[in-house]
Design a protein around this motif. Structure first.
Motif, PDB file in Angstrom:
ATOM      1  N   ARG A  48      -3.953  -9.989  -1.805  1.00  9.89           N
ATOM      2  CA  ARG A  48      -4.522  -9.070  -2.807  1.00  9.89           C
ATOM      3  C   ARG A  48      -5.889  -9.605  -3.229  1.00  9.89           C
ATOM      4  O   ARG A  48      -6.276 -10.694  -2.851  1.00  9.89           O
ATOM      5  CB  ARG A  48      -3.606  -8.994  -4.034  1.00  9.89           C
ATOM      6  CG  ARG A  48      -2.177  -8.527  -3.734  1.00  9.89           C
ATOM      7  CD  ARG A  48      -2.090  -7.018  -3.696  1.00  9.89           C
ATOM      8  NE  ARG A  48      -0.743  -6.534  -3.402  1.00  9.89           N
ATOM      9  CZ  ARG A  48       0.152  -6.170  -4.325  1.00  9.89           C
ATOM     10  NH1 ARG A  48      -0.156  -6.271  -5.598  1.00  9.89           N
ATOM     11  NH2 ARG A  48       1.331  -5.718  -3.981  1.00  9.89           N
ATOM     12  N   HIS A  53       0.082 -12.144  -3.788  1.00  7.61           N
ATOM     13  CA  HIS A  53       1.009 -11.409  -4.636  1.00  7.61           C
ATOM     14  C   HIS A  53       2.193 -12.313  -4.968  1.00  7.61           C
ATOM     15  O   HIS A  53       2.867 -12.808  -4.067  1.00  7.61           O
ATOM     16  CB  HIS A  53       1.481 -10.136  -3.939  1.00  7.61           C
ATOM     17  CG  HIS A  53       2.229  -9.231  -4.847  1.00  7.61           C
ATOM     18  ND1 HIS A  53       3.491  -8.780  -4.576  1.00  7.61           N
ATOM     19  CD2 HIS A  53       1.883  -8.719  -6.049  1.00  7.61           C
ATOM     20  CE1 HIS A  53       3.890  -8.009  -5.581  1.00  7.61           C
ATOM     21  NE2 HIS A  53       2.933  -7.952  -6.473  1.00  7.61           N
ATOM     22  N   ASP A  57       6.994  -5.878  -5.513  1.00  9.84           N
ATOM     23  CA  ASP A  57       6.749  -4.642  -6.248  1.00  9.84           C
ATOM     24  C   ASP A  57       7.848  -3.659  -5.876  1.00  9.84           C
ATOM     25  O   ASP A  57       8.019  -3.311  -4.700  1.00  9.84           O
ATOM     26  CB  ASP A  57       5.378  -4.049  -5.888  1.00  9.84           C
ATOM     27  CG  ASP A  57       4.251  -4.785  -6.579  1.00  9.84           C
ATOM     28  OD1 ASP A  57       4.523  -5.541  -7.526  1.00  9.84           O
ATOM     29  OD2 ASP A  57       3.085  -4.594  -6.159  1.00  9.84           O
ATOM     30  N   HIS A 156       5.863   1.039 -11.009  1.00 13.58           N
ATOM     31  CA  HIS A 156       6.664   0.064 -10.276  1.00 13.58           C
ATOM     32  C   HIS A 156       6.984  -1.124 -11.172  1.00 13.58           C
ATOM     33  O   HIS A 156       6.315  -1.358 -12.173  1.00 13.58           O
ATOM     34  CB  HIS A 156       5.950  -0.408  -9.001  1.00 13.58           C
ATOM     35  CG  HIS A 156       4.777  -1.311  -9.249  1.00 13.58           C
ATOM     36  ND1 HIS A 156       3.515  -0.837  -9.530  1.00 13.58           N
ATOM     37  CD2 HIS A 156       4.667  -2.666  -9.258  1.00 13.58           C
ATOM     38  CE1 HIS A 156       2.684  -1.848  -9.698  1.00 13.58           C
ATOM     39  NE2 HIS A 156       3.349  -2.974  -9.545  1.00 13.58           N
ATOM     40  N   HIS A 158       6.887  -5.022 -11.274  1.00 16.98           N
ATOM     41  CA  HIS A 158       6.422  -6.247 -10.638  1.00 16.98           C
ATOM     42  C   HIS A 158       7.432  -7.332 -11.004  1.00 16.98           C
ATOM     43  O   HIS A 158       7.605  -7.654 -12.173  1.00 16.98           O
ATOM     44  CB  HIS A 158       5.023  -6.623 -11.124  1.00 16.98           C
ATOM     45  CG  HIS A 158       4.585  -7.966 -10.630  1.00 16.98           C
ATOM     46  ND1 HIS A 158       3.947  -8.146  -9.428  1.00 16.98           N
ATOM     47  CD2 HIS A 158       4.750  -9.200 -11.160  1.00 16.98           C
ATOM     48  CE1 HIS A 158       3.724  -9.442  -9.254  1.00 16.98           C
ATOM     49  NE2 HIS A 158       4.203 -10.098 -10.281  1.00 16.98           N
TER      50      HIS A 158
HETATM   51 ZN   LIG Z   1       3.083  -6.713  -8.245  1.00 16.51          ZN
END
Ligand SMILES: [Zn+2]
Length: 572
Positions: A48, A53, A57, A156, A158
């Motif tokens: 990312r 990350h 997710d 979403h 995380h």
């Molecule tokens: Zn995330």
């Protein structure tokens, strides 16, 4: 007898060490944080912007319940404008912390506690550490609901698992939190770099790969010819799980040269503080073009710890005329494999031997450097870069009413910068009353300038810590933030909320502050939540503002102290 006993002891000890080193994380099994089908829009270690990350997710919708993955307690609650928006941290007896980010709402008892803290601290943003007795949880307890608060685009959850002690992120899939995956990863491109004796990249080129069936990939050319004695490679690869066509990150990559592993990594864990070394792991200039490669060699200044063998560089040395076969193996966490075989061959006689580079300053990655020319001073600390930098510099005098210095062209934005460096710029004549309103502006071609803020040095230069190469100058910001009514009226009886849109003329970077605000009703602070993606500032009516006539004041201030004040009366 005694000897055998000792041997047995050592054997047992080493078995234990092996288990504790490689398998301790897999011993614990957690429940998934959502019920029903789980779709992953992001995997652990995925590349990312400026970070790996740190978790999974898990797709929404907004309002989908989120559950505690194990027994434990709420150890931390973070509410922030950007980042994870609203997040919960649970500590578990196994020595792990689980993290749930971008929540739309907390459960009622937590929400009540958070709001009381916000009123006590007069701040929407909070970072609370809690005692184990405050909110204990059992495995499977409802703790909140999926949302898209903070830096989230699309609803979403995380979700992270961390090592409680170091807060280093761990791969949640190692704890049994996974989805069906029978699909192989895929390899889209290969990139080859010629390197100098210090491991600096001299030049690079890419090849689109072709799929030969059953996860086997190849380059269009059978042999990749190179001129120099040392090369590195990089692979662009992705993975998909069974129930979603998202391009997710791979789990591991292995590069073998003549049957021995020259370089490999797997996303099991990494040090939280090392995440920005992502910019050395990938090809930063390519990433600026939205092209994400995993390098299978180490840039000299890359200090990530997850490469094997330890201290491996991944550089491939070649004698004149020598050819070396290289095999890549890309895995997802479920063990599905993609492979690629390439042959790299060094020409007998190099076509060109000298890589002459035109540059103004050479900045070694492992030393600090200073550029000072009377008009600009830039001090780069050690480990600011991942390889030696050959920096182009010049200075352009732009005639503009808004620009209060020459424009300093300090290298290019395609060169990654790991640490902040101190930048000081000499101004042209600035009227005394505007001295507090100027800032160090970063001006990328074709984009609106970003403000790094800044403060004056005693000898009259404007200074700010900055973390990018490119064009810098001093610009003026004496414009007030814009505050527009989105939903507000004099009579708001029966309304559930009111809101404003707040925007500013500069985006900020580094240590410069985003818009700050304070809202009061009848002289008392009230909570306004800030959804910065949509520039929205809103208040939800509850029992804090009672029915009747009220006086409302909203102040919004930018980094240079320009302030807009809105005053209104209303009836609730
Ligand atoms: Zn995330």
């Amino acid at each position: 007898m005694e000897k055998r006993f000792v041997w047995f002891g050592i054997g047992l000890l080493s078995l234990c060490l092996f288990l504790s080193k490689t398998d301790s994380e897999a011993v614990v099994d957690f429940d998934p944080p959502v019920r029903g089908q789980m779709q992953l829009t992001g995997t652990f270690g995925e590349l990312r912007g400026n970070h790996f990350h740190a978790g999974l997710d898990i797709r929404g919708p907004v309002g989908r319940p989120v559950y505690a993955i194990a027994d434990g307690y709420v150890s931390r609650i973070v509410t922030q404008i950007a980042g994870y928006g609203q997040a919960l941290y649970l500590d578990h007896p196994s020595g792990h912390t689980s993290v749930y980010g971008h929540l739309d709402r907390y459960t009622e008892d937590i929400a009540v506690y958070v709001k009381r803290q916000q009123y006590d601290q007069e701040s929407f943003e909070l970072d609370l550490e809690l005692e184990p007795t405050r909110f204990p949880v059992n495995k499977g307890d409802l703790i909140g609901y999926i949302g898209q608060r903070g830096y989230a685009f699309g609803p979403h959850l995380h979700f992270e698992v961390r090592d409680q002690e170091t807060q280093d992120p761990l791969n949640p899939m190692a704890f049994g939190i996974s989805v069906p995956d029978n699909r192989r990863p895929f390899i889209n491109e290969l990139r080859i770099y010629e390197l100098d004796e210090r491991g600096n990249v001299q030049n690079a080129r890419s090849y689109t790969t072709g799929h030969r069936g059953r996860g086997r990939y190849a380059c269009p050319q059978d042999t990749l010819w190179v001129d120099g004695p040392s090369v590195g490679l990089a692979v662009k690869a992705y993975d998909q799980q069974d129930n979603l066509n998202n391009w997710n990150g791979i789990y591991s990559l292995q590069m073998q040269v003549e049957d021995s592993t020259l370089y490999q990594f797997a996303f099991n864990r990494y040090a939280h503080d090392d995440t920005r070394y992502l910019n050395a792991h990938l090809d930063y200039a390519e990433q600026e073009q939205n092209s994400w490669f995993h390098r299978s060699f180490r840039l000299p200044g890359n200090q990530l710890q997850f490469y094997e063998p330890e201290r491996a560089t991944g550089r491939i040395s070649l004698a004149p005329g020598q050819a070396v076969p290289i095999n890549f193996q890309v895995l997802d966490f479920a063990g599905n494999v993609a492979t690629m075989r390439v042959m790299v061959k060094r020409r007998q006689a190099a076509r060109q031997q000298v890589y002459a580079k035109a540059y103004t300053y050479q900045l070694p990655y492992d030393e600090s450097s200073l550029i000072e020319n009377g008009s600009l001073r830039a001090h780069f600390p050690e480990d600011c870069f991942y390889e030696d930098i050959y920096l182009d510099y010049d200075l352009v005098d732009e005639q503009s009413d808004e620009i209060y210095s020459p424009v300093h062209r300090l290298g290019h934005s395609s060169i990654p910068v790991h640490r902040y460096f101190d930048l000081q710029i000499h101004p042209k004549a600035i009227p005394e009353e505007l001295r507090d309103k100027v800032l160090i502006a970063y001006c990328e071609d074709g984009r609106s300038p970003r403000s790094y803020g800044g403060e004056w040095t005693r000898d009259g230069r404007l200074r700010a810590p900055v973390r990018a190469l490119g064009n810098y100058c001093i610009m003026l910001d004496d414009e007030k933030p814009r505050v527009e009514v989105e939903r507000f009226a004099e009579d708001m009886r029966g309304w559930s909320e009111f809101s404003f849109l707040i925007t500013d003329n500069y985006r900020v970077s580094g240590k410069a502050h985003d818009l700050r605000y304070r809202a009061e009703v009848d002289g008392q602070w009230i909570l306004m939540e800030y959804d910065y993606k949509n520039d929205r500032l809103f208040h939800r009516f509850d029992n804090i503002i009672l029915p009747g006539r009220h006086q409302f004041v909203l102040r919004v201030k930018d980094d240079r102290g320009n302030e807009t004040v809105v005053e209104r009366e209303f009836i609730r």
